[in-house]
Design an enzyme around this catalytic site. Structure first.
Site, PDB file in Angstrom:
ATOM      1  N   LEU A  24       1.499  -1.023   0.022  1.00  0.00           N
ATOM      2  CA  LEU A  24      -0.358   0.116   0.262  1.00  0.00           C
ATOM      3  C   LEU A  24       0.920   1.924  -0.141  1.00  0.00           C
ATOM      4  CD1 LEU A  24      -3.179  -0.841   2.319  1.00  0.00           C
ATOM      5  CD2 LEU A  24      -2.613  -1.421  -0.251  1.00  0.00           C
ATOM      6  N   HIS A  28      -3.349   4.427  -2.591  1.00  0.00           N
ATOM      7  CA  HIS A  28      -4.133   3.720  -1.709  1.00  0.00           C
ATOM      8  C   HIS A  28      -4.953   4.314  -0.326  1.00  0.00           C
ATOM      9  CE1 HIS A  28      -1.820  -0.099  -3.637  1.00  0.00           C
ATOM     10  NE2 HIS A  28      -2.984  -0.148  -3.697  1.00  0.00           N
ATOM     11  N   GLN A  52      -4.688 -12.593 -12.345  1.00  0.00           N
ATOM     12  CA  GLN A  52      -5.076 -11.874 -12.600  1.00  0.00           C
ATOM     13  C   GLN A  52      -3.703 -11.849 -13.392  1.00  0.00           C
ATOM     14  OE1 GLN A  52      -6.565  -9.230 -10.108  1.00  0.00           O
ATOM     15  NE2 GLN A  52      -5.034  -7.807 -10.801  1.00  0.00           N
ATOM     16  N   GLY A 138      -9.401   3.106  -7.942  1.00  0.00           N
ATOM     17  CA  GLY A 138      -8.783   4.217  -7.931  1.00  0.00           C
ATOM     18  C   GLY A 138      -9.115   5.043  -9.692  1.00  0.00           C
ATOM     19  N   LYS A 140      -6.197   6.288 -11.406  1.00  0.00           N
ATOM     20  CA  LYS A 140      -5.422   5.568 -11.510  1.00  0.00           C
ATOM     21  C   LYS A 140      -5.517   4.513 -13.006  1.00  0.00           C
ATOM     22  CE  LYS A 140      -1.306   2.883 -11.812  1.00  0.00           C
ATOM     23  NZ  LYS A 140      -1.537   1.215 -11.452  1.00  0.00           N
ATOM     24  N   VAL A 167      -3.140   9.678  -7.892  1.00  0.00           N
ATOM     25  CA  VAL A 167      -2.079   9.975  -6.900  1.00  0.00           C
ATOM     26  C   VAL A 167      -0.833   9.789  -7.590  1.00  0.00           C
ATOM     27  CG1 VAL A 167      -0.885  10.435  -4.267  1.00  0.00           C
ATOM     28  CG2 VAL A 167      -3.278   9.942  -4.636  1.00  0.00           C
ATOM     29  N   ARG A 178       5.058  -1.024  -8.427  1.00  0.00           N
ATOM     30  CA  ARG A 178       5.950  -1.518  -9.210  1.00  0.00           C
ATOM     31  C   ARG A 178       6.555  -0.384  -9.757  1.00  0.00           C
ATOM     32  NH1 ARG A 178       1.557  -4.457 -11.520  1.00  0.00           N
ATOM     33  NH2 ARG A 178       1.603  -6.821 -12.225  1.00  0.00           N
TER      34      ARG A 178
HETATM   35  P1  AMP Z   1      -3.479  -2.163  -6.562  1.00  0.00           P
HETATM   36  O1  AMP Z   1      -3.021  -2.373  -5.388  1.00  0.00           O
HETATM   37  O2  AMP Z   1      -3.067  -1.218  -7.709  1.00  0.00           O
HETATM   38  O3  AMP Z   1      -4.518  -3.029  -7.194  1.00  0.00           O
HETATM   39  O4  AMP Z   1      -4.373  -0.399  -6.267  1.00  0.00           O
HETATM   40  C1  AMP Z   1      -5.489  -0.841  -5.931  1.00  0.00           C
HETATM   41  C2  AMP Z   1      -7.170  -0.107  -5.213  1.00  0.00           C
HETATM   42  O5  AMP Z   1      -5.722   1.374  -5.311  1.00  0.00           O
HETATM   43  C3  AMP Z   1      -7.209   0.362  -7.166  1.00  0.00           C
HETATM   44  O6  AMP Z   1      -8.559   0.276  -7.590  1.00  0.00           O
HETATM   45  C4  AMP Z   1      -6.344   1.141  -8.108  1.00  0.00           C
HETATM   46  O7  AMP Z   1      -7.194   2.492  -9.266  1.00  0.00           O
HETATM   47  C5  AMP Z   1      -6.082   2.008  -6.599  1.00  0.00           C
HETATM   48  N1  AMP Z   1      -4.526   2.953  -6.912  1.00  0.00           N
HETATM   49  C6  AMP Z   1      -2.958   2.012  -7.085  1.00  0.00           C
HETATM   50  N2  AMP Z   1      -2.196   2.562  -7.192  1.00  0.00           N
HETATM   51  C7  AMP Z   1      -3.616   4.369  -7.290  1.00  0.00           C
HETATM   52  C8  AMP Z   1      -2.442   6.215  -7.679  1.00  0.00           C
HETATM   53  N3  AMP Z   1      -1.535   5.803  -7.559  1.00  0.00           N
HETATM   54  N4  AMP Z   1      -3.427   6.608  -7.638  1.00  0.00           N
HETATM   55  C9  AMP Z   1      -4.657   6.462  -7.587  1.00  0.00           C
HETATM   56  N5  AMP Z   1      -5.551   5.014  -6.780  1.00  0.00           N
HETATM   57  C10 AMP Z   1      -4.305   4.232  -6.677  1.00  0.00           C
END
Ligand code: AMP
Length: 271
Positions: A24, A28, A52, A138, A140, A167, A178
Protein backbone atom coordinates in the site's frame (compact mmCIF):
# COMPACT_ATOMS: atom_id res chain seq x y z
CA UNK A 1 -14.70 -11.92 7.03
CA UNK A 2 -18.22 -13.00 6.18
CA UNK A 3 -19.17 -13.14 9.86
CA UNK A 4 -17.62 -9.71 10.49
CA UNK A 5 -19.52 -8.26 7.52
CA UNK A 6 -22.81 -9.77 8.66
CA UNK A 7 -22.28 -8.27 12.11
CA UNK A 8 -21.54 -4.81 10.69
CA UNK A 9 -24.60 -5.13 8.45
CA UNK A 10 -26.80 -6.16 11.38
CA UNK A 11 -25.59 -3.08 13.25
CA UNK A 12 -26.94 -1.04 10.34
CA UNK A 13 -23.53 -0.02 9.05
CA UNK A 14 -22.82 0.50 5.36
CA UNK A 15 -19.57 -0.99 4.07
CA UNK A 16 -17.10 0.32 1.50
CA UNK A 17 -14.65 -2.23 0.10
CA UNK A 18 -11.21 -1.17 -1.15
CA UNK A 19 -9.70 -4.11 -3.07
CA UNK A 20 -5.90 -3.98 -3.41
CA UNK A 21 -2.92 -6.12 -4.27
CA UNK A 22 -1.16 -4.75 -1.18
CA UNK A 23 2.20 -2.91 -1.00
CA UNK A 24 0.00 0.00 0.00
CA UNK A 25 1.07 3.55 -0.86
CA UNK A 26 -0.40 7.06 -0.86
CA UNK A 27 -2.68 6.19 -3.80
CA UNK A 28 -4.32 3.45 -1.74
CA UNK A 29 -4.53 5.79 1.26
CA UNK A 30 -6.37 8.42 -0.81
CA UNK A 31 -8.76 5.69 -1.90
CA UNK A 32 -9.39 4.54 1.68
CA UNK A 33 -10.16 8.14 2.64
CA UNK A 34 -12.53 8.49 -0.30
CA UNK A 35 -14.18 5.21 0.71
CA UNK A 36 -14.62 6.49 4.28
CA UNK A 37 -16.65 9.42 2.97
CA UNK A 38 -19.06 7.02 1.29
CA UNK A 39 -19.85 4.43 3.97
CA UNK A 40 -19.83 3.89 7.72
CA UNK A 41 -16.96 1.41 7.66
CA UNK A 42 -14.09 0.64 5.29
CA UNK A 43 -12.83 -2.87 4.57
CA UNK A 44 -9.51 -3.15 2.75
CA UNK A 45 -8.64 -6.39 1.01
CA UNK A 46 -5.02 -7.33 0.36
CA UNK A 47 -4.75 -10.20 -2.08
CA UNK A 48 -2.16 -10.71 -4.80
CA UNK A 49 -4.59 -12.39 -7.15
CA UNK A 50 -2.68 -14.93 -9.26
CA UNK A 51 -5.52 -15.10 -11.80
CA UNK A 52 -4.84 -11.58 -13.03
CA UNK A 53 -1.20 -12.29 -13.85
CA UNK A 54 -0.28 -13.93 -17.16
CA UNK A 55 2.18 -16.83 -17.25
CA UNK A 56 5.18 -14.63 -18.08
CA UNK A 57 4.23 -11.79 -15.76
CA UNK A 58 5.64 -10.70 -12.41
CA UNK A 59 3.40 -12.60 -9.93
CA UNK A 60 6.41 -14.09 -8.12
CA UNK A 61 8.20 -10.81 -7.64
CA UNK A 62 5.17 -8.56 -7.05
CA UNK A 63 6.01 -6.61 -3.85
CA UNK A 64 4.43 -7.92 -0.66
CA UNK A 65 4.39 -6.09 2.69
CA UNK A 66 1.42 -7.46 4.59
CA UNK A 67 2.42 -6.34 8.10
CA UNK A 68 3.01 -2.75 6.96
CA UNK A 69 -0.23 -2.84 4.92
CA UNK A 70 -2.30 -3.96 7.91
CA UNK A 71 -0.66 -1.22 10.02
CA UNK A 72 -1.39 1.45 7.43
CA UNK A 73 -4.99 0.37 6.88
CA UNK A 74 -5.50 0.34 10.67
CA UNK A 75 -4.02 3.82 10.98
CA UNK A 76 -6.45 4.98 8.32
CA UNK A 77 -9.32 3.60 10.40
CA UNK A 78 -10.20 0.51 8.35
CA UNK A 79 -12.64 -1.71 10.25
CA UNK A 80 -11.04 -4.84 8.77
CA UNK A 81 -8.24 -5.92 6.48
CA UNK A 82 -9.23 -9.04 4.56
CA UNK A 83 -6.20 -11.10 3.54
CA UNK A 84 -7.38 -14.39 2.08
CA UNK A 85 -4.84 -16.94 0.93
CA UNK A 86 -4.69 -18.17 -2.65
CA UNK A 87 -5.82 -21.60 -1.40
CA UNK A 88 -8.91 -20.12 0.25
CA UNK A 89 -9.83 -18.10 -2.81
CA UNK A 90 -9.07 -20.77 -5.39
CA UNK A 91 -9.00 -24.21 -3.77
CA UNK A 92 -7.87 -27.21 -5.78
CA UNK A 93 -10.36 -27.89 -8.57
CA UNK A 94 -11.58 -24.27 -8.74
CA UNK A 95 -13.32 -23.84 -12.11
CA UNK A 96 -15.63 -20.80 -12.20
CA UNK A 97 -14.59 -17.56 -13.87
CA UNK A 98 -16.17 -14.21 -14.67
CA UNK A 99 -15.55 -12.47 -17.98
CA UNK A 100 -16.78 -9.28 -19.62
CA UNK A 101 -16.53 -9.38 -23.37
CA UNK A 102 -16.54 -5.80 -24.59
CA UNK A 103 -15.02 -3.11 -22.36
CA UNK A 104 -12.27 -5.48 -21.22
CA UNK A 105 -11.08 -6.34 -24.74
CA UNK A 106 -9.04 -3.33 -25.98
CA UNK A 107 -6.02 -1.59 -24.38
CA UNK A 108 -4.74 -3.63 -21.39
CA UNK A 109 -7.15 -6.44 -22.28
CA UNK A 110 -5.36 -6.84 -25.60
CA UNK A 111 -1.84 -6.94 -24.20
CA UNK A 112 -2.70 -8.76 -20.93
CA UNK A 113 -5.46 -11.21 -21.88
CA UNK A 114 -5.62 -12.78 -18.39
CA UNK A 115 -5.98 -9.46 -16.58
CA UNK A 116 -9.65 -8.58 -16.48
CA UNK A 117 -10.92 -12.16 -16.24
CA UNK A 118 -8.70 -12.47 -13.18
CA UNK A 119 -9.73 -9.12 -11.73
CA UNK A 120 -13.44 -9.82 -12.27
CA UNK A 121 -13.31 -13.32 -10.83
CA UNK A 122 -11.30 -12.22 -7.79
CA UNK A 123 -13.31 -9.08 -7.15
CA UNK A 124 -16.69 -10.80 -7.55
CA UNK A 125 -15.57 -13.25 -4.89
CA UNK A 126 -14.41 -10.40 -2.63
CA UNK A 127 -17.76 -8.64 -3.15
CA UNK A 128 -19.70 -11.81 -2.34
CA UNK A 129 -17.71 -12.34 0.84
CA UNK A 130 -17.56 -8.75 2.10
CA UNK A 131 -21.05 -7.72 0.85
CA UNK A 132 -20.13 -4.04 0.44
CA UNK A 133 -22.54 -1.24 -0.44
CA UNK A 134 -19.72 0.65 -2.12
CA UNK A 135 -16.69 -0.41 -4.13
CA UNK A 136 -13.84 2.13 -4.08
CA UNK A 137 -11.56 2.18 -7.13
CA UNK A 138 -8.71 4.50 -8.08
CA UNK A 139 -8.83 6.71 -11.17
CA UNK A 140 -5.32 5.49 -11.90
CA UNK A 141 -6.95 2.40 -13.47
CA UNK A 142 -9.75 3.78 -15.65
CA UNK A 143 -10.24 0.62 -17.72
CA UNK A 144 -10.59 -1.40 -14.52
CA UNK A 145 -13.32 1.01 -13.37
CA UNK A 146 -15.10 0.79 -16.73
CA UNK A 147 -14.96 -3.02 -16.78
CA UNK A 148 -16.26 -3.30 -13.21
CA UNK A 149 -19.02 -0.76 -13.87
CA UNK A 150 -20.17 -2.76 -16.88
CA UNK A 151 -19.92 -6.14 -15.16
CA UNK A 152 -21.73 -5.03 -12.00
CA UNK A 153 -24.53 -3.52 -14.10
CA UNK A 154 -24.74 -6.56 -16.39
CA UNK A 155 -24.87 -8.93 -13.42
CA UNK A 156 -27.38 -6.72 -11.53
CA UNK A 157 -25.17 -6.34 -8.49
CA UNK A 158 -26.36 -3.68 -6.07
CA UNK A 159 -22.92 -2.19 -5.41
CA UNK A 160 -22.11 1.45 -6.07
CA UNK A 161 -18.68 2.32 -7.50
CA UNK A 162 -16.90 5.42 -6.26
CA UNK A 163 -13.58 6.54 -7.66
CA UNK A 164 -10.62 7.93 -5.73
CA UNK A 165 -8.20 10.57 -7.04
CA UNK A 166 -5.19 9.66 -9.17
CA UNK A 167 -2.12 10.10 -6.93
CA UNK A 168 1.34 10.86 -8.32
CA UNK A 169 4.74 11.38 -6.81
CA UNK A 170 5.83 15.05 -6.75
CA UNK A 171 7.85 14.51 -9.96
CA UNK A 172 4.68 13.35 -11.75
CA UNK A 173 5.21 9.58 -11.87
CA UNK A 174 1.98 7.69 -11.15
CA UNK A 175 2.30 5.92 -7.79
CA UNK A 176 2.49 2.18 -8.39
CA UNK A 177 3.81 -0.73 -6.34
CA UNK A 178 5.97 -1.63 -9.35
CA UNK A 179 7.81 1.72 -9.23
CA UNK A 180 10.17 0.09 -6.71
CA UNK A 181 11.52 -2.03 -9.55
CA UNK A 182 12.82 0.87 -11.64
CA UNK A 183 16.15 2.62 -11.24
CA UNK A 184 16.46 6.44 -11.04
CA UNK A 185 17.65 6.44 -14.65
CA UNK A 186 14.63 4.44 -15.79
CA UNK A 187 12.41 6.67 -13.73
CA UNK A 188 13.70 9.71 -15.61
CA UNK A 189 12.67 7.98 -18.84
CA UNK A 190 9.27 7.00 -17.45
CA UNK A 191 8.61 10.63 -16.56
CA UNK A 192 8.32 11.48 -20.25
CA UNK A 193 4.96 9.68 -20.09
CA UNK A 194 3.70 12.24 -17.63
CA UNK A 195 5.15 14.99 -19.81
CA UNK A 196 3.27 13.60 -22.81
CA UNK A 197 0.02 13.62 -20.84
CA UNK A 198 0.62 17.18 -19.63
CA UNK A 199 1.26 18.25 -23.22
CA UNK A 200 -1.97 16.57 -24.29
CA UNK A 201 -3.87 18.29 -21.49
CA UNK A 202 -2.43 21.62 -22.62
CA UNK A 203 -3.54 20.96 -26.19
CA UNK A 204 -7.06 20.11 -25.09
CA UNK A 205 -7.17 23.17 -22.82
CA UNK A 206 -6.18 25.34 -25.79
CA UNK A 207 -9.04 23.96 -27.86
CA UNK A 208 -7.51 21.07 -29.83
CA UNK A 209 -10.04 18.24 -30.12
CA UNK A 210 -8.66 16.04 -32.88
CA UNK A 211 -7.53 12.68 -31.45
CA UNK A 212 -4.91 12.06 -34.14
CA UNK A 213 -3.17 15.36 -33.43
CA UNK A 214 -3.16 14.83 -29.69
CA UNK A 215 -1.91 11.24 -29.97
CA UNK A 216 0.74 12.26 -32.52
CA UNK A 217 2.16 15.04 -30.32
CA UNK A 218 2.13 12.84 -27.22
CA UNK A 219 3.83 10.04 -29.17
CA UNK A 220 6.52 12.49 -30.25
CA UNK A 221 7.34 13.25 -26.60
CA UNK A 222 7.42 9.52 -25.76
CA UNK A 223 9.74 8.88 -28.71
CA UNK A 224 12.46 11.08 -27.20
CA UNK A 225 13.38 8.38 -24.67
CA UNK A 226 15.41 5.44 -25.86
CA UNK A 227 14.53 2.94 -23.17
CA UNK A 228 10.81 3.54 -23.23
CA UNK A 229 8.73 0.97 -25.15
CA UNK A 230 5.18 2.09 -25.75
CA UNK A 231 2.61 -0.75 -25.77
CA UNK A 232 -0.33 1.48 -26.64
CA UNK A 233 -1.41 5.09 -26.63
CA UNK A 234 -5.07 5.73 -27.39
CA UNK A 235 -7.80 8.26 -27.02
CA UNK A 236 -10.93 6.36 -26.05
CA UNK A 237 -14.38 6.75 -24.59
CA UNK A 238 -13.90 6.36 -20.84
CA UNK A 239 -16.98 4.15 -20.43
CA UNK A 240 -16.71 1.85 -23.43
CA UNK A 241 -12.96 2.04 -24.13
CA UNK A 242 -13.79 2.47 -27.84
CA UNK A 243 -11.59 4.81 -29.90
CA UNK A 244 -12.74 8.42 -30.25
CA UNK A 245 -11.93 10.75 -33.13
CA UNK A 246 -12.42 13.85 -31.06
CA UNK A 247 -12.15 14.77 -27.42
CA UNK A 248 -15.56 15.11 -25.79
CA UNK A 249 -15.19 16.85 -22.43
CA UNK A 250 -16.19 14.55 -19.59
CA UNK A 251 -16.17 11.47 -21.82
CA UNK A 252 -12.60 11.01 -23.10
CA UNK A 253 -9.58 9.19 -21.76
CA UNK A 254 -6.02 9.28 -23.05
CA UNK A 255 -4.44 6.00 -21.95
CA UNK A 256 -0.82 4.87 -22.25
CA UNK A 257 0.84 1.56 -21.37
CA UNK A 258 4.59 1.14 -21.65
CA UNK A 259 7.60 -0.88 -20.70
CA UNK A 260 10.57 0.66 -19.02
CA UNK A 261 13.08 -2.18 -19.21
CA UNK A 262 11.06 -5.16 -17.94
CA UNK A 263 8.54 -3.21 -15.86
CA UNK A 264 5.13 -2.63 -17.39
CA UNK A 265 3.40 0.56 -16.29
CA UNK A 266 0.30 2.51 -17.28
CA UNK A 267 -0.69 6.13 -17.10
CA UNK A 268 -3.62 8.18 -18.32
CA UNK A 269 -5.60 11.38 -18.09
CA UNK A 270 -9.28 12.12 -18.34
CA UNK A 271 -10.49 15.03 -20.45
P1 AMP B 1 -3.66 -2.20 -6.85
O1 AMP B 1 -3.16 -2.54 -5.47
O2 AMP B 1 -2.61 -1.66 -7.76
O3 AMP B 1 -4.50 -3.29 -7.44
O4 AMP B 1 -4.66 -0.99 -6.63
C1 AMP B 1 -5.74 -1.11 -5.75
C2 AMP B 1 -6.64 0.11 -5.92
O5 AMP B 1 -5.89 1.28 -5.64
C3 AMP B 1 -7.16 0.24 -7.35
O6 AMP B 1 -8.50 0.71 -7.31
C4 AMP B 1 -6.23 1.28 -7.94
O7 AMP B 1 -6.83 2.03 -8.97
C5 AMP B 1 -5.93 2.15 -6.74
N1 AMP B 1 -4.64 2.82 -6.94
C6 AMP B 1 -3.43 2.24 -7.15
N2 AMP B 1 -2.48 3.18 -7.39
C7 AMP B 1 -3.11 4.38 -7.35
C8 AMP B 1 -2.69 5.73 -7.53
N3 AMP B 1 -1.42 6.05 -7.83
N4 AMP B 1 -3.61 6.70 -7.43
C9 AMP B 1 -4.90 6.38 -7.14
N5 AMP B 1 -5.37 5.15 -6.95
C10 AMP B 1 -4.50 4.14 -7.05
Amino acid sequence: MRAASKKMCAEGKTIALVPTLGALHAGHVALMRRAAQEADVVVVSVFVNPLQFGTNEDLGKYPRSLAADVGLAGKEGAAAVFTPSVKEMYPKGYSTFVTEDRVSKPLCGMSRPALFRGVLTGWLKLINIVQPDVLAMGEKDPQQIAVLRKALADLSLDVRIVSGPFVRDPDGLALNARNDFITPKQRAEALSVHRALVLAEGMVASGVKNADRIVAEATHVLGEKRRLRVIYIALVNRETMEPMREVVPGKSLLAIAYWVEDVRLTDSCLF
